[in-house]
Scaffold this motif. Structure first.
Motif, PDB file in Angstrom:
ATOM      1  N   UNK A   6       0.826  -1.205   0.000  1.00  0.00           N
ATOM      2  CA  UNK A   6       0.000   0.000   0.000  1.00  0.00           C
ATOM      3  C   UNK A   6       0.865   1.261   0.000  1.00  0.00           C
ATOM      4  N   UNK A   7       1.969   1.235   0.745  1.00  0.00           N
ATOM      5  CA  UNK A   7       2.885   2.381   0.737  1.00  0.00           C
ATOM      6  C   UNK A   7       3.472   2.596  -0.654  1.00  0.00           C
ATOM      7  N   UNK A   8       3.776   1.508  -1.351  1.00  0.00           N
ATOM      8  CA  UNK A   8       4.293   1.613  -2.717  1.00  0.00           C
ATOM      9  C   UNK A   8       3.270   2.261  -3.643  1.00  0.00           C
ATOM     10  N   UNK A   9       2.010   1.828  -3.551  1.00  0.00           N
ATOM     11  CA  UNK A   9       0.964   2.402  -4.396  1.00  0.00           C
ATOM     12  C   UNK A   9       0.754   3.885  -4.091  1.00  0.00           C
ATOM     13  N   UNK A  10       0.815   4.250  -2.802  1.00  0.00           N
ATOM     14  CA  UNK A  10       0.637   5.651  -2.430  1.00  0.00           C
ATOM     15  C   UNK A  10       1.748   6.542  -2.973  1.00  0.00           C
ATOM     16  N   UNK A  11       2.905   5.956  -3.232  1.00  0.00           N
ATOM     17  CA  UNK A  11       4.037   6.733  -3.738  1.00  0.00           C
ATOM     18  C   UNK A  11       3.846   7.140  -5.192  1.00  0.00           C
ATOM     19  N   UNK A  12       3.050   6.385  -5.935  1.00  0.00           N
ATOM     20  CA  UNK A  12       2.910   6.628  -7.380  1.00  0.00           C
ATOM     21  C   UNK A  12       2.383   8.031  -7.694  1.00  0.00           C
ATOM     22  N   UNK A  13       1.313   8.521  -7.030  1.00  0.00           N
ATOM     23  CA  UNK A  13       0.855   9.891  -7.346  1.00  0.00           C
ATOM     24  C   UNK A  13       1.924  10.946  -7.080  1.00  0.00           C
ATOM     25  N   UNK A  14       2.771  10.717  -6.084  1.00  0.00           N
ATOM     26  CA  UNK A  14       3.806  11.700  -5.761  1.00  0.00           C
ATOM     27  C   UNK A  14       4.962  11.638  -6.758  1.00  0.00           C
ATOM     28  N   UNK A  15       5.227  10.455  -7.306  1.00  0.00           N
ATOM     29  CA  UNK A  15       6.220  10.361  -8.378  1.00  0.00           C
ATOM     30  C   UNK A  15       5.717  11.100  -9.623  1.00  0.00           C
ATOM     31  N   UNK A  16       4.428  10.944  -9.917  1.00  0.00           N
ATOM     32  CA  UNK A  16       3.838  11.658 -11.049  1.00  0.00           C
ATOM     33  C   UNK A  16       3.865  13.166 -10.805  1.00  0.00           C
ATOM     34  N   UNK A  17       3.621  13.577  -9.556  1.00  0.00           N
ATOM     35  CA  UNK A  17       3.672  15.003  -9.206  1.00  0.00           C
ATOM     36  C   UNK A  17       5.081  15.565  -9.418  1.00  0.00           C
ATOM     37  N   UNK A  18       6.084  14.779  -9.030  1.00  0.00           N
ATOM     38  CA  UNK A  18       7.469  15.228  -9.217  1.00  0.00           C
ATOM     39  C   UNK A  18       7.752  15.473 -10.693  1.00  0.00           C
ATOM     40  N   UNK A  19       7.270  14.594 -11.534  1.00  0.00           N
ATOM     41  CA  UNK A  19       7.443  14.770 -12.973  1.00  0.00           C
ATOM     42  C   UNK A  19       6.703  16.014 -13.477  1.00  0.00           C
ATOM     43  N   UNK A  20       5.512  16.252 -12.923  1.00  0.00           N
ATOM     44  CA  UNK A  20       4.732  17.437 -13.323  1.00  0.00           C
ATOM     45  C   UNK A  20       5.413  18.728 -12.898  1.00  0.00           C
ATOM     46  N   UNK A  21       6.098  18.704 -11.767  1.00  0.00           N
ATOM     47  CA  UNK A  21       6.812  19.909 -11.302  1.00  0.00           C
ATOM     48  C   UNK A  21       7.873  20.341 -12.310  1.00  0.00           C
ATOM     49  N   UNK A  22       8.468  19.371 -13.001  1.00  0.00           N
ATOM     50  CA  UNK A  22       9.519  19.695 -13.969  1.00  0.00           C
ATOM     51  C   UNK A  22       8.953  20.294 -15.254  1.00  0.00           C
ATOM     52  N   UNK A  23       7.714  19.977 -15.566  1.00  0.00           N
ATOM     53  CA  UNK A  23       7.172  20.318 -16.882  1.00  0.00           C
ATOM     54  C   UNK A  23       6.050  21.351 -16.859  1.00  0.00           C
TER      55      UNK A  23
END
Length: 536
Positions: free
Chosen positions: A84-101
């Motif tokens: 569950x912790x791994x799944x919760x990390x996915x939106x934040x990884x996507x957010x990190x990518x969005x911060x760059x672009x």
């Protein structure tokens, strides 16, 4: 990995835990994610960033739901918390990518969209575990969330995320521009408004009054049967039935309309559905009901269905020695003095314990589900009746079995066809005297608010209670004690905005998530579609 970042990661997880039911520090949820927002801005290495984000959610999961491993197979809890912790990390990884672009405000909006989409998916696929939906944080504070009748828990999730983002930005601006306290106070109005407006709306939102003429008497039985050592032991079914009948007869009378027994109270070793009328338990129940002629009994039961040649055979079906196919169900049944028995099959099954996810693609895994007594292996998910009807009293009951009461949208969907009373039957004794059964009770308060229905909750080992449409709990029974009590509930008509229209917040987030993903894909091939273009 620098220590300050690691400390911030751990701090965020601890604040999430301290703000979670049944801890008393609910307001901390509005700052719990601010350390993660700082980490997202400062840490550039992707693997370090992932490790920090994962660490936060692992701390939160372990601290809040460690009890999922309090079973005969503790490793199942370790896997559940890590996965569950791994799944919760996915939106934040996507957010990190969005911060760059993307521009910063758009990136923050993307974070809200990604998280809401994650929560929506996590309630609809077969690995579902919506226990830690952010909107559940306010279960101890029903007075704060009366507006959930419009949005459901996804509105609460959006509230939490918006407040954290705005508070973080006030702190960042104060730190960047060296604000004085007076300047900080001038900046704080935005998060104060976001936090305060829903509280004000809640103060002026309440369920319509009950019709006193519709009051209905129920008797709820909490037999307190140990699920490990007693519940499913061979030869104990009739002894358990005797206890249930004895407790019921202490309170049931001619005014009783419903008698409620907990999950799997009947047929712990299973009973064929086409033979239920001939089971000794059913005949004994009907003898008792003749003394309470207006009453119906709702009980949990382990039932089995034998398929014939014309039936659709689901992937969960098992095979008998003669080649015939059958399925096992975690069921609720309604019994009256007639020969009619209504059967509801639990649909939202606990992954690993009641369901091997996607067993239709992994048929060899059918028998892997944890053996928690009774029938092991994946339960069936073919629907039974949708509601328990009672034409004499114009009552339609939606029987909710255990884990199903955590699913906001699932329960709202089943109210819409005409349910005017909710009955939750559960067996929370599997995880012992931990936060599990206390959190489960508190989440039921949110379901009452979202649907504006009375709830009669019957738990094998506790906590049994009744809950009104404003989320107030009445007559909670002590955990791990035998109990029986009489209560009045009111069947209610009319549907809330949330019940009528569904989870519009999550559906909108899903649409925006698709648009963000399309933009991310296209921007890989069109160099001009970058930050600068979006700013124009």
């Amino acid at each position: 990995m620098k220590k300050p970042y690691l400390l911030l990661s751990m701090l965020s997880g601890l604040i999430l835990w301290l703000s979670w039911p049944t801890m008393p520090l609910t307001p901390l949820i509005f700052i719990a994610l601010t350390p993660l927002l700082y980490i997202s801005e400062k840490v550039q290495n992707r693997w370090k960033y992932f490790g920090l984000i994962f660490g936060t959610f692992l701390v939160w999961n372990v601290a809040s739901t460690w009890w999922v491993g309090n079973t005969t197979l503790p490793l199942s809890g370790v896997f559940a918390n890590c996965f569950n912790a791994l799944l919760m990390s996915i939106p934040w990884l996507a957010f990190k990518n969005s911060r760059r672009k993307l521009p910063e405000p758009v990136a923050y909006f993307a974070l809200i969209v990604y998280w809401l989409t994650f929560e929506y998916i996590h309630q609809t696929w077969e690995f579902s575990w919506p226990w830690l939906v952010l909107g559940h944080a306010f279960a101890l504070r029903p007075g704060w969330i009366q507006w959930y009748e419009f949005t459901g828990t996804s509105g609460g999730t959006c509230w939490v995320l918006c407040a954290n983002i705005l508070i973080y930005n006030v702190w960042k601006r104060a730190r960047l521009y060296d604000f004085s306290w007076k300047q900080v106070l001038r900046e704080i109005w935005k998060p104060a408004l976001v936090i305060g407006v829903p509280l004000i709306i809640s103060a002026f939102t309440s369920p319509t009054p009950d019709d006193p003429a519709r009051k209905t008497e129920v008797v709820i039985v909490q037999p307190n049967i140990d699920p490990y050592d007693e519940k499913f032991s061979a030869g104990s079914a009739m002894e358990q039935l005797g206890k249930l009948l004895r407790l019921t007869q202490e309170k049931a009378d001619s005014n009783t309309r419903y008698i409620i027994w907990p999950e799997t109270a009947l047929f712990p070793q299973g009973a064929w559905e086409h033979e239920l009328n001939y089971q000794p338990e059913v005949m004994a129940i009907r003898d008792m009901l003749r003394k309470c002629p207006k009453a119906r009994l709702i009980s949990g039961a382990a039932t089995m269905k034998l398929y014939n040649g014309t039936d659709e055979i689901p992937p969960t079906a098992r095979t008998l020695n003669d080649g015939s196919r059958w399925d096992a169900y975690n069921s609720a049944i309604q019994i009256d003095t007639s020969h009619s028995i209504q059967i509801y099959h639990k649909y939202e099954l606990v992954p690993g314990a009641e369901l091997v996810p996607y067993v239709r693609y992994l048929s060899f895994m059918q028998s892997v589900a944890l053996d928690f007594g009774g029938i092991s292996g994946s339960y069936g998910r073919m629907p039974g009746v949708e509601l328990f009807t009672n034409p004499a009293d114009s009552i339609n009951v939606f029987p909710v079995i255990c884990y199903e009461s955590v699913f906001s949208n699932y329960m709202a969907t089943h109210i819409k066809p005409g349910a005017n009373l909710l009955v939750i039957i559960t067996n929370d004794g599997w995880w012992g005297n931990t936060e599990g059964h206390r959190q489960h009770l508190q989440y039921a308060r949110i379901r009452a608010i979202e649907t504006r229905r009375w709830i009669a909750r019957c738990a094998n080992t506790g906590i049994s209670a009744v809950i009104d449409p404003a989320g107030n709990i009445y007559q909670p029974q002590p955990y791990w004690q035998e109990a029986v009590f009489k209560a009045s509930v009111t069947p209610r008509t009319g549907n809330t905005f949330y019940v009528k229209n569904g989870d519009l917040v999550s559906k909108a987030a899903l649409i925006f998530c698709i648009l963000f993903l399309v933009h991310a894909f296209i921007s890989r091939f069109i160099p001009g579609l970058k930050h600068a273009e979006i700013n124009q």
